[in-house]
Design a protein around this motif. Structure first.
Motif, mmCIF file in Angstrom:
data_model
loop_
_atom_site.group_PDB
_atom_site.id
_atom_site.type_symbol
_atom_site.label_atom_id
_atom_site.label_comp_id
_atom_site.label_asym_id
_atom_site.label_seq_id
_atom_site.Cartn_x
_atom_site.Cartn_y
_atom_site.Cartn_z
ATOM 1 N N LYS A 196 70.521 -22.546 -23.305
ATOM 2 C CA LYS A 196 70.111 -22.335 -24.695
ATOM 3 C C LYS A 196 68.619 -22.585 -24.871
ATOM 4 N N ASP A 197 68.080 -23.480 -24.031
ATOM 5 C CA ASP A 197 66.678 -23.850 -24.178
ATOM 6 C C ASP A 197 65.766 -23.089 -23.232
ATOM 7 N N PHE A 198 66.320 -22.694 -22.081
ATOM 8 C CA PHE A 198 65.500 -21.993 -21.102
ATOM 9 C C PHE A 198 66.137 -20.649 -20.773
ATOM 10 N N ILE A 199 65.368 -19.585 -20.959
ATOM 11 C CA ILE A 199 65.936 -18.242 -20.787
ATOM 12 C C ILE A 199 65.257 -17.553 -19.621
ATOM 13 N N ARG A 200 66.094 -17.010 -18.746
ATOM 14 C CA ARG A 200 65.530 -16.233 -17.639
ATOM 15 C C ARG A 200 65.310 -14.821 -18.153
ATOM 16 N N VAL A 201 64.084 -14.525 -18.506
ATOM 17 C CA VAL A 201 63.789 -13.231 -19.125
ATOM 18 C C VAL A 201 63.460 -12.158 -18.095
ATOM 19 N N HIS A 202 63.276 -12.598 -16.852
ATOM 20 C CA HIS A 202 62.832 -11.667 -15.821
ATOM 21 C C HIS A 202 63.250 -12.264 -14.475
ATOM 22 N N ARG A 203 63.352 -11.423 -13.442
ATOM 23 C CA ARG A 203 63.689 -11.921 -12.120
ATOM 24 C C ARG A 203 62.766 -13.073 -11.715
ATOM 25 N N SER A 204 61.522 -13.020 -12.140
ATOM 26 C CA SER A 204 60.535 -14.009 -11.704
ATOM 27 C C SER A 204 60.076 -14.966 -12.810
ATOM 28 N N ALA A 209 62.840 -21.558 -24.885
ATOM 29 C CA ALA A 209 63.020 -20.865 -26.166
ATOM 30 C C ALA A 209 61.989 -21.326 -27.196
ATOM 31 N N LYS A 210 61.629 -22.605 -27.139
ATOM 32 C CA LYS A 210 60.714 -23.144 -28.156
ATOM 33 C C LYS A 210 59.272 -22.641 -27.994
ATOM 34 N N GLY A 235 66.953 -9.357 -19.223
ATOM 35 C CA GLY A 235 66.273 -10.512 -19.814
ATOM 36 C C GLY A 235 66.164 -10.376 -21.319
ATOM 37 N N TYR A 236 65.875 -9.174 -21.769
ATOM 38 C CA TYR A 236 65.761 -8.927 -23.203
ATOM 39 C C TYR A 236 67.106 -9.135 -23.883
ATOM 40 N N GLY A 237 68.167 -8.702 -23.183
ATOM 41 C CA GLY A 237 69.518 -8.910 -23.704
ATOM 42 C C GLY A 237 69.813 -10.391 -23.885
ATOM 43 N N LYS A 238 69.487 -11.186 -22.867
ATOM 44 C CA LYS A 238 69.723 -12.635 -22.930
ATOM 45 C C LYS A 238 68.918 -13.253 -24.070
ATOM 46 N N LEU A 239 67.683 -12.797 -24.169
ATOM 47 C CA LEU A 239 66.777 -13.310 -25.191
ATOM 48 C C LEU A 239 67.371 -13.083 -26.581
ATOM 49 N N LYS A 240 67.887 -11.861 -26.753
ATOM 50 C CA LYS A 240 68.482 -11.535 -28.053
ATOM 51 C C LYS A 240 69.711 -12.411 -28.317
ATOM 52 N N GLY A 241 70.482 -12.648 -27.242
ATOM 53 C CA GLY A 241 71.679 -13.477 -27.382
ATOM 54 C C GLY A 241 71.338 -14.889 -27.838
ATOM 55 N N VAL A 242 70.341 -15.486 -27.169
ATOM 56 C CA VAL A 242 69.978 -16.869 -27.472
ATOM 57 C C VAL A 242 69.348 -16.986 -28.864
ATOM 58 N N LEU A 243 68.505 -16.021 -29.208
ATOM 59 C CA LEU A 243 67.807 -16.108 -30.491
ATOM 60 C C LEU A 243 68.653 -15.562 -31.643
#
Lengths: 245, 322
Positions: A196-204, A209-210, A235-243
């Motif tokens: 919830k706090d750390f999102i893997r937005v890309h392979r690297s 989140a903060k 990564g964008y999908g995950k980002l949208k999920g968390v936010l």
């Protein structure tokens, strides 16, 4: 008889004396140094390059596992601790043996024999793969990172992290005024940081989140620090999920 | 019996049977009503008065219905009618007796069931309390502390057996005190400090020169009372944070003051590192459990205060003197 060297790392003086006393039965093992915390331990290991270390888990500032992570080619490790809950983790850290305090002379001798067999033979350490897997599954989340910077050991609170970036066999840990290196994988951090706090937005890349300032879909996210971090489709999908957008 | 009595009074057996049937049918109906009513509404002992009124009304109603019904059916039978009129008081008495009996039996039955339920609940909550207590005991008996102390004893046994023996004695005395059952028990500050000292001595053997302690308590406070084992978990917390959060020497300061003999105030401080403290999730279990215990004992949530300034972490507790 083959000679061995060792370093004892434990914050309790009597616990160290006990190991020394038990070691008197082995004339071929030399105690190079006694250390009362992990920082001393890191230095002593670098200086003496011992064949083995006796390592306590709960110690001031950094614990035994965190200390091990800072050492490039760790020697054979025999954990000595009162906690039995760390056994799995100990084997994950390639521990040779795990002595539960208070331990008997006989148990100690067994550990030493095991160590000598292991160091004497050229074969690799026994495969703990199954154990490691089990340990990984039930392992708790990280609450801080311990990194080495030049010769100093730094304890980094998670909130100081701006982002993580893959860098060959290492991970670059970016903070406001420093970049640290740690020999781990992106997958390791993805699994051991709260999703919830750390999102893997890309392979690297992993970002907290903060730290997100602005999302520039579909390719970038801009952090508070002004840094532009690339994001992948998933990564964008995950980002949208968390936010929640 | 009803029929026999009526026949004895010179009534036609056929009429007697019908009379008896109606009377008891109505009565059975009433019993059913009583049963249903009490099943859904069981009045307390205090409201028993209403039950009596209610039973009385039921009896009057029953008599009225029975007599009217019989009058209606046998309106042409004069001798039966006169007997019916005369029997009203008797019938009424009979009804009241029966209704009251049924009501009472039903009420008592329900009451007993309820009591049993109460008992079960009480037992349950008691066992909950006990479990919580045991949990507390386990918490106080930190296995980490125990096993490391035993390891120190093992070490001393080889090199300094006299000291090993002393530590065994201190550890035993400390454990015996910890295993005390009554959480509510009050103890004088003097006695609690004695126990605390045992604990500190053991920890000092474990950690050697790193651990120092200072106890500053006003002379005249020593007889004031506090709940058992309140200080030890706080000191344990202070030692843990002090020793594992910093390097070098750690000084634990324990201060006791009394305010007008109405309050006993004790503060415990330890050095800490503000920069790494944040990630250790704040106050720790020890302080929370003490806060909870003091709340349960004194119904006051403000008895524990925490202060952090510079490199000092301080916990202050206020114990009311009742």
């Amino acid at each position: 008889m083959k000679k061995y060297t060792c370093v004892i790392i434990d914050d309790e003086p009597l616990a160290r004396s006990l190991v020394i006393e038990y070691l008197q039965a082995f004339s071929n093992i030399e105690v190079m140094q006694e250390c009362s915390d992990g920082f001393e331990g890191v230095k002593a290991i670098a200086q003496h390059n011992p064949d083995m270390i006796f390592l306590d888990v709960q110690m001031p500032k950094i614990n035994g596992f965190e200390m091990l992570e800072l050492i490039e080619n760790p020697p054979a490790v025999i954990f000595t601790t009162a906690f039995d809950v760390y056994a799995m983790k100990a084997f994950e850290a390639n521990a040779l043996d795990y002595l539960l305090k208070p331990f008997s002379k006989e148990r100690f001798h067994k550990a030493i024999e095991k160590m000598m067999n292991q160091l004497g033979s050229s074969q690799d350490r026994p495969a703990y793969d199954a154990l490691v897997e089990a340990a990984n599954e039930q392992e708790e989340l990280l609450t801080r990172l311990v990194v080495k910077h030049h010769q100093a050991v730094v304890v980094l609170p998670l909130m100081d992290i701006q982002y993580l970036e893959a860098y060959g066999d290492y991970i670059k840990i970016h903070t406001a005024n420093q970049v640290y290196l740690k020999k781990k994988t992106m997958n390791y951090f993805e699994q051991h940081l709260n999703a919830k706090d750390f999102i893997r937005v890309h392979r690297s890349y992993i970002i907290p989140a903060k730290e997100i300032q602005k999302i520039d879909p579909p390719d970038f996210v801009i952090l508070r620090s002004g840094i532009k971090v690339p994001i992948s489709k998933t990564g964008y999908g995950k980002l949208k999920g968390v936010l929640g957008i | 019996m009803h029929i026999y009595l009526l026949v004895d009074f010179g009534i036609d057996p056929k009429i007697a049977v019908v009379d008896s049937f109606i009377t008891h049918f109505i009565f059975a109906l009433t019993s059913f009503i009583i049963y249903i009513t009490l099943k859904y509404y069981q009045p307390s002992k205090e409201n028993f008065f209403y039950i009596r009124i209610w039973a009385l009304l039921l009896a009057i109603g029953n008599t009225f219905v029975i007599v009217n019904a019989l009058q209606y059916i046998y309106v042409s039978d004069a001798s039966y009618q006169s007997l019916l009129d005369k029997s009203i008081p008797l019938r009424f008495c009979y009804q009241i007796l029966m209704v009251a009996t049924i009501t009472l039996i039903q009420w008592l039955g329900n009451y007993m069931l309820e009591q049993q339920g109460d008992g079960d609940r009480k037992q349950q909550s008691e066992s909950f309390t006990k479990e919580a207590e045991l949990y507390n005991l386990r918490q106080q008996l930190q296995p980490h502390f125990l096993f490391n102390s035993l390891n120190s004893i093992s070490s001393l046994a080889g090199s300094r057996p006299e000291e090993a023996r002393k530590m065994i004695q201190q550890l035993s005395e400390f454990l015996r005190h910890t295993l005390r059952k009554d959480e509510k028990q009050l103890i004088t500050l003097q006695d609690e400090l004695y126990q605390l000292n045992l604990y500190l001595e053991i920890e000092k053997v474990r950690f050697g020169n790193r651990l120092k302690s200072v106890v500053l308590v006003d002379e005249n406070c020593s007889q004031l009372l506090l709940p058992v084992l309140i200080l030890q978990p706080l000191v344990e917390n202070a030692i843990k944070f002090g020793l594992y959060d910093t390097l070098g020497e750690v000084e634990i300061v324990i201060q006791g003051k009394c305010m007008d003999r109405k309050w006993l105030q004790i503060s415990i401080s330890n050095p800490f590192d503000p920069s790494t403290h944040a990630q250790n999730s704040g106050t720790g279990f020890g302080i929370d459990s003490i806060k909870r215990r003091l709340y349960l004992l004194y119904a006051n949530n403000d008895l524990v205060q925490i202060e952090m300034k510079d490199n000092l972490f301080l916990v202050r507790i206020n114990i009311p003197q009742l």
